[in-house]
Design a protein around this motif. Sequence first.
Motif, PDB file in Angstrom:
ATOM      1  N   ALA A 129      43.019  28.197  43.431  1.00  0.00           N
ATOM      2  CA  ALA A 129      41.706  28.555  42.630  1.00  0.00           C
ATOM      3  C   ALA A 129      40.571  27.642  43.177  1.00  0.00           C
ATOM      4  O   ALA A 129      39.533  27.733  42.863  1.00  0.00           O
ATOM      5  N   ARG A 174      29.755  33.629  40.502  1.00  0.00           N
ATOM      6  CA  ARG A 174      29.575  34.892  41.210  1.00  0.00           C
ATOM      7  C   ARG A 174      28.238  34.927  41.942  1.00  0.00           C
ATOM      8  O   ARG A 174      27.866  35.266  42.926  1.00  0.00           O
ATOM      9  N   GLN A 234      42.968  42.351  41.390  1.00  0.00           N
ATOM     10  CA  GLN A 234      41.915  42.896  42.174  1.00  0.00           C
ATOM     11  C   GLN A 234      42.532  43.924  43.145  1.00  0.00           C
ATOM     12  O   GLN A 234      43.968  43.683  43.656  1.00  0.00           O
ATOM     13  N   GLU A 262      42.798  31.476  37.698  1.00  0.00           N
ATOM     14  CA  GLU A 262      41.993  32.595  38.397  1.00  0.00           C
ATOM     15  C   GLU A 262      42.784  33.127  39.321  1.00  0.00           C
ATOM     16  O   GLU A 262      42.732  34.106  39.985  1.00  0.00           O
ATOM     17  N   PHE A 263      43.329  32.145  40.387  1.00  0.00           N
ATOM     18  CA  PHE A 263      43.822  32.616  41.495  1.00  0.00           C
ATOM     19  C   PHE A 263      45.015  33.680  41.214  1.00  0.00           C
ATOM     20  O   PHE A 263      44.949  34.598  41.927  1.00  0.00           O
ATOM     21  N   ASN A 280      45.197  35.587  38.434  1.00  0.00           N
ATOM     22  CA  ASN A 280      44.355  36.819  37.949  1.00  0.00           C
ATOM     23  C   ASN A 280      43.990  37.588  39.132  1.00  0.00           C
ATOM     24  O   ASN A 280      43.961  38.678  39.212  1.00  0.00           O
ATOM     25  N   GLN A 281      43.103  37.112  39.956  1.00  0.00           N
ATOM     26  CA  GLN A 281      42.642  37.839  41.120  1.00  0.00           C
ATOM     27  C   GLN A 281      43.544  38.320  41.967  1.00  0.00           C
ATOM     28  O   GLN A 281      43.529  39.526  42.572  1.00  0.00           O
ATOM     29  N   TRP A 302      39.100  31.883  47.358  1.00  0.00           N
ATOM     30  CA  TRP A 302      40.144  32.777  46.867  1.00  0.00           C
ATOM     31  C   TRP A 302      39.612  33.305  45.423  1.00  0.00           C
ATOM     32  O   TRP A 302      40.142  34.211  44.896  1.00  0.00           O
ATOM     33  N   ASP A 303      38.506  32.890  44.817  1.00  0.00           N
ATOM     34  CA  ASP A 303      38.194  33.137  43.594  1.00  0.00           C
ATOM     35  C   ASP A 303      36.640  33.019  43.481  1.00  0.00           C
ATOM     36  O   ASP A 303      36.021  32.308  44.261  1.00  0.00           O
ATOM     37  N   ASP A 331      38.509  41.257  48.388  1.00  0.00           N
ATOM     38  CA  ASP A 331      38.211  42.086  47.516  1.00  0.00           C
ATOM     39  C   ASP A 331      37.791  43.463  47.759  1.00  0.00           C
ATOM     40  O   ASP A 331      36.546  43.279  48.301  1.00  0.00           O
ATOM     41  N   ILE A 355      35.571  37.412  48.210  1.00  0.00           N
ATOM     42  CA  ILE A 355      36.759  36.564  48.034  1.00  0.00           C
ATOM     43  C   ILE A 355      37.705  37.168  48.716  1.00  0.00           C
ATOM     44  O   ILE A 355      37.878  38.349  49.144  1.00  0.00           O
ATOM     45  N   SER A 392      36.074  31.108  31.348  1.00  0.00           N
ATOM     46  CA  SER A 392      36.003  32.166  32.215  1.00  0.00           C
ATOM     47  C   SER A 392      34.605  33.014  32.069  1.00  0.00           C
ATOM     48  O   SER A 392      33.969  33.450  32.997  1.00  0.00           O
TER      49      SER A 392
END
Length: 372
Positions: free
Chosen positions: A259, A27, A292, A284-285, A287-288, A274-275, A307, A313, A19
């Motif tokens: 993800a 990003r 978020q 990560e999908f 987690n977001q 999605w992320d 978000d 995203i 990560s």
Amino acid sequence: MNTFKVLRTAARLGGAARSATHAPVARSTLARRAYSTPSAQPAKSNKHWVGALIGGGIGLGLAYYVYSPTPVGGSVGPIATTDIKGEGQQHSDHAPWKKVDYNQVYKDIAEVLEENAEDYDDGSFGPVILRLAWHSSGTFSKADGTGGSNGATMRYAPEANHGANNGLGVARQKLEKIKAKYPDLSYSDLWTLAGVVAIQEAGGPQIPWRPGRADASENKVIPDGRLPDASKKQDHVRDIFYRMGFNDQEIVALVGAHAMGRCHPDRSGYDGPWDFSPTTFSNEFFNQLLNQEWVVKKWDGPMQYVDKPTGSIMMLPADMAIKEDKEFRKWAELYAKDEKRFFDDFSKAFSKLIELGVPFPEDSPVIKFQPL
């Protein structure tokens, strides 16, 4: 080294190290590409546009929750092929699937993921190829045994033109060179194996796979409406996945593949990834989704969420059902905390997905490929 290669290397690190490595790169890439609105998408090269038009339109990410009730864009005609027919032939010593070097096929598919992909979405054809594997398998109905990966009936215009399959001409066309190199390889085996390659080469779990699927004729095309509708919530999600024989835990695990990939306004109507790492397979999908703050996107397209901090995203209404439904959420929370558990459960569920309804030959071996 292109962005996809950087992220694929980072994907091998695992956990927090992964990560920390891929998030800043991803990003900045999303910000540079500015995909939060359709008008901001970068221009493609002439070479890319020619290839995309041949493939039936520029592609989508995985987006397997995206279903449009009517086709968007031009039609995709059938790809000429000679069917591999007959259970007897598949079981015999001369069955065509036995003549294929699948380890070499894996390597050749891995090369296709990055081939001329610099200007394609986020620098990889992996997400759209994974989506092809999913959509060619996710039509199975346990009630009558129809659908599923066996047959590869998306080669034919009726199924290729289903709204849910918009953009998949890109993936099918990218894999044509592999089919030409291995004429004994069925499209059914090619597309499912390509999905395995896309997952593993993006840093995802090892997926057991076996050969022996046979391609079918056009009269076996599956009727429209068997794939999920992104605008609907948990009742619809369960209807779709229960029809195939999945339980709630398996549903959430499979949805975690969001993800990877993104949606496109000119195909599904929705927009965005999605992320922040859409070419990396991770947890990560979840987690977001859970962490978020999501707000309804203000635009002229269908209702979706973005978000609040960056608007770059997104989540679909069907995704939000995973967060809102008590039974779904408990699995999402587990997978957000434990990537290894997610990988283990996803591997089992995806392997099940691509084998639904397939009458494998008794001597078909289970193969576990090592990522490159």
